[in-house]
Design an enzyme around this catalytic site. Sequence first.
Site, short mmCIF file in Angstrom:
data_model
loop_
_atom_site.label_atom_id
_atom_site.label_comp_id
_atom_site.label_asym_id
_atom_site.label_seq_id
_atom_site.Cartn_x
_atom_site.Cartn_y
_atom_site.Cartn_z
CB SER A 151 -0.76 -0.05 1.41
OG SER A 151 -1.57 1.28 1.59
CE1 TYR A 164 -5.00 -2.02 4.38
CE2 TYR A 164 -3.57 -0.03 4.05
CZ TYR A 164 -4.41 -1.05 3.74
OH TYR A 164 -4.53 -1.21 2.25
#
Length: 260
Positions: A151, A164
């Site tokens: 990400s 995350y």
Amino acid sequence: MKSSTAPTLFDLRGRTALITGSTRGIGLALAQGLAESGASVILNSRQTSAVDAAVAQLQALGLNAQGAAFDVADQASVEAAFAGFDRAGLAIDIVINNAGIQHRQPMLEVSLEDWNRVINTNLTAAFMVGRAAARRMIDRGTGGKIINIGSLTSEAARATVAPYTVAKGGIKMLSKAMAAEWAQHNIQANSIGPGYILTDMNEALVNNPSFDAWVKSSNPAQRWGRPDELVGTAIYLASGASNYVNGQIIYVDGGWLSVL
């Protein structure tokens, strides 16, 4: 002069790919893209009904797809799934560790349960699935490809998504660790770092006018990305074109990280 080598470099015919978390969004787009390049794909999620529906969707397009419903965050489920692949004679050449969840909350309020749930699903699962696949790749002596989905938060932190962010930062280093240990067995382990992509996970952000405006104004591309725009990078990393690329992360973000 037209090259006769390029098409062969990206040809995935005769290869079998397991894509985790692949019944929708990025995972489904990657599965379809690899199948269109000739791979036989195995779709995955925890829900059998979702897997069956996604498999039917790809098969309706004439693609070679089958399903495997199991929990990638549970070691016993992962081992049982791979034992099932062994019994079925499925030699997995390509793994895309895509399964992931999000949890948005200020870090001071995040419970240990929620922290562990995100870390286990987004990071530990990639380790367990990648390890199970690598053991078999090494035993067969044929090498293979492991693609971990990172990400923007593999590189840059944002508030309210600490679990995350930590998991995706770990994905970047997990790929390097896999490369360090498994490159000698002709296994290439790399990551893709998607930018802000139009997926179900980001639906609330897309529908938030201020966040939507921020994404578009902060990105040189001035728009959200689409799941299908990750397919080319996945095919490259899954194919012979990347046989000497290992432990890297490729960001597909419209240039977002370039202007931080």
